[in-house]
Design a protein around this motif. Structure first.
Motif, PDB file in Angstrom:
ATOM      1  N   PRO A   1       0.814  -1.215   0.000  1.00 36.66           N
ATOM      2  CA  PRO A   1       0.000   0.000   0.000  1.00 36.66           C
ATOM      3  C   PRO A   1       0.856   1.278   0.000  1.00 36.66           C
ATOM      4  N   ILE A   2       0.370   2.263  -0.734  1.00 34.78           N
ATOM      5  CA  ILE A   2       0.974   3.589  -0.772  1.00 34.78           C
ATOM      6  C   ILE A   2       0.008   4.508  -0.037  1.00 34.78           C
ATOM      7  N   LYS A   3       0.523   5.480   0.674  1.00 37.05           N
ATOM      8  CA  LYS A   3      -0.368   6.336   1.456  1.00 37.05           C
ATOM      9  C   LYS A   3      -1.356   7.094   0.571  1.00 37.05           C
ATOM     10  N   TYR A   4      -0.874   7.714  -0.505  1.00 40.71           N
ATOM     11  CA  TYR A   4      -1.741   8.553  -1.336  1.00 40.71           C
ATOM     12  C   TYR A   4      -1.881   8.022  -2.756  1.00 40.71           C
ATOM     13  N   ALA A   5      -3.104   8.161  -3.272  1.00 48.10           N
ATOM     14  CA  ALA A   5      -3.362   7.911  -4.687  1.00 48.10           C
ATOM     15  C   ALA A   5      -3.903   9.209  -5.271  1.00 48.10           C
ATOM     16  N   LEU A   6      -3.499   9.516  -6.481  1.00 48.46           N
ATOM     17  CA  LEU A   6      -3.970  10.709  -7.177  1.00 48.46           C
ATOM     18  C   LEU A   6      -4.864  10.277  -8.334  1.00 48.46           C
ATOM     19  N   LEU A   7      -6.129  10.633  -8.251  1.00 52.64           N
ATOM     20  CA  LEU A   7      -7.076  10.373  -9.319  1.00 52.64           C
ATOM     21  C   LEU A   7      -7.116  11.611 -10.201  1.00 52.64           C
ATOM     22  N   LEU A   8      -6.650  11.458 -11.434  1.00 52.03           N
ATOM     23  CA  LEU A   8      -6.603  12.589 -12.348  1.00 52.03           C
ATOM     24  C   LEU A   8      -8.001  12.910 -12.859  1.00 52.03           C
ATOM     25  N   GLY A   9      -8.320  14.184 -12.871  1.00 54.27           N
ATOM     26  CA  GLY A   9      -9.643  14.640 -13.253  1.00 54.27           C
ATOM     27  C   GLY A   9     -10.012  14.311 -14.687  1.00 54.27           C
ATOM     28  N   CYS A  10     -11.293  14.387 -14.928  1.00 49.80           N
ATOM     29  CA  CYS A  10     -11.860  14.116 -16.248  1.00 49.80           C
ATOM     30  C   CYS A  10     -13.183  14.879 -16.304  1.00 49.80           C
ATOM     31  N   PRO A  11     -13.463  15.577 -17.398  1.00 48.37           N
ATOM     32  CA  PRO A  11     -14.672  16.416 -17.438  1.00 48.37           C
ATOM     33  C   PRO A  11     -15.979  15.639 -17.416  1.00 48.37           C
ATOM     34  N   SER A  12     -16.966  16.261 -16.789  1.00 52.80           N
ATOM     35  CA  SER A  12     -18.343  15.769 -16.855  1.00 52.80           C
ATOM     36  C   SER A  12     -18.922  16.186 -18.199  1.00 52.80           C
ATOM     37  N   LYS A  13     -20.063  15.640 -18.529  1.00 58.58           N
ATOM     38  CA  LYS A  13     -20.789  16.104 -19.708  1.00 58.58           C
ATOM     39  C   LYS A  13     -21.312  17.507 -19.414  1.00 58.58           C
ATOM     40  N   ASP A  14     -21.710  18.233 -20.443  1.00 59.75           N
ATOM     41  CA  ASP A  14     -22.151  19.616 -20.275  1.00 59.75           C
ATOM     42  C   ASP A  14     -23.374  19.760 -19.370  1.00 59.75           C
TER      43      ASP A  14
END
Length: 169
Positions: free
Chosen positions: A16-29
């Motif tokens: 296990p790693i302490k932090y995970a970074l979830l990279l953003g992704c746009p929502s629909k309009d």
């Protein structure tokens, strides 16, 4: 020379790693979840359930429309799983995802969660801020995403070459 800009992608973490970074992704309009957004969130849930990280950082601002990516993705995840989270709602691109996350946490190891198409560039950028980034991806077969990533990689390489020449001159 191109290899320099796209390092080998580290395998999934063994411990296990302490932090995970979830990279953003746009929502629909209209504010509904895009397919890529759902896939990234499901990836974060899967990695958490497999005990690969302890705290999730979701990074992404309102880039494509008025919906803040980090907040939308948090709602999706919270409806399905209870994960400790930190939001970074200002980043407009992958470079800023890494930069603003590094400002939030002081760590050398981080698990980056993204699509397979985005992984090489995300890894190269992560290495500018973290000594030991590890990536976990989902398979992305979208030609639209592949084409957009190809163009983004060209811009990234051009930017990195310019930085190197500025240091030399």
């Amino acid at each position: 020379m191109i290899y320099f800009y796209f390092f080998r992608i580290p395998k999934k973490p063994a411990k296990p790693i302490k932090y995970a970074l979830l990279l953003g992704c746009p929502s629909k309009d209209d504010g509904s979840y895009s397919t890529s957004q759902k896939k990234r969130c499901e990836l974060a849930i899967e990695a958490y359930r497999q005990n690969k990280y302890q705290v999730l950082i979701i990074s992404g601002g309102a880039v494509k429309n008025k919906w803040i990516e980090a907040e939308q993705m948090k709602k999706y995840i919270q409806a399905r799983c209870d994960i400790p989270m930190i939001l970074e709602p200002h980043a407009k691109n992958t470079y800023e995802n890494m930069k603003f996350t590094k400002e939030l946490i002081d760590t050398n190891s981080i698990l980056i969660l993204t699509s397979s198409v985005h992984a090489s560039r995300a890894n190269a950028l992560a290495r500018q801020f973290f000594k030991h980034p590890v990536l976990w991806t989902y398979k992305d077969r979208s030609w639209k995403h592949k084409w957009r990533e190809f163009l983004s990689r060209l811009v990234y390489i051009q930017f990195e070459i310019k930085k190197k020449w500025t240091r030399i001159v």
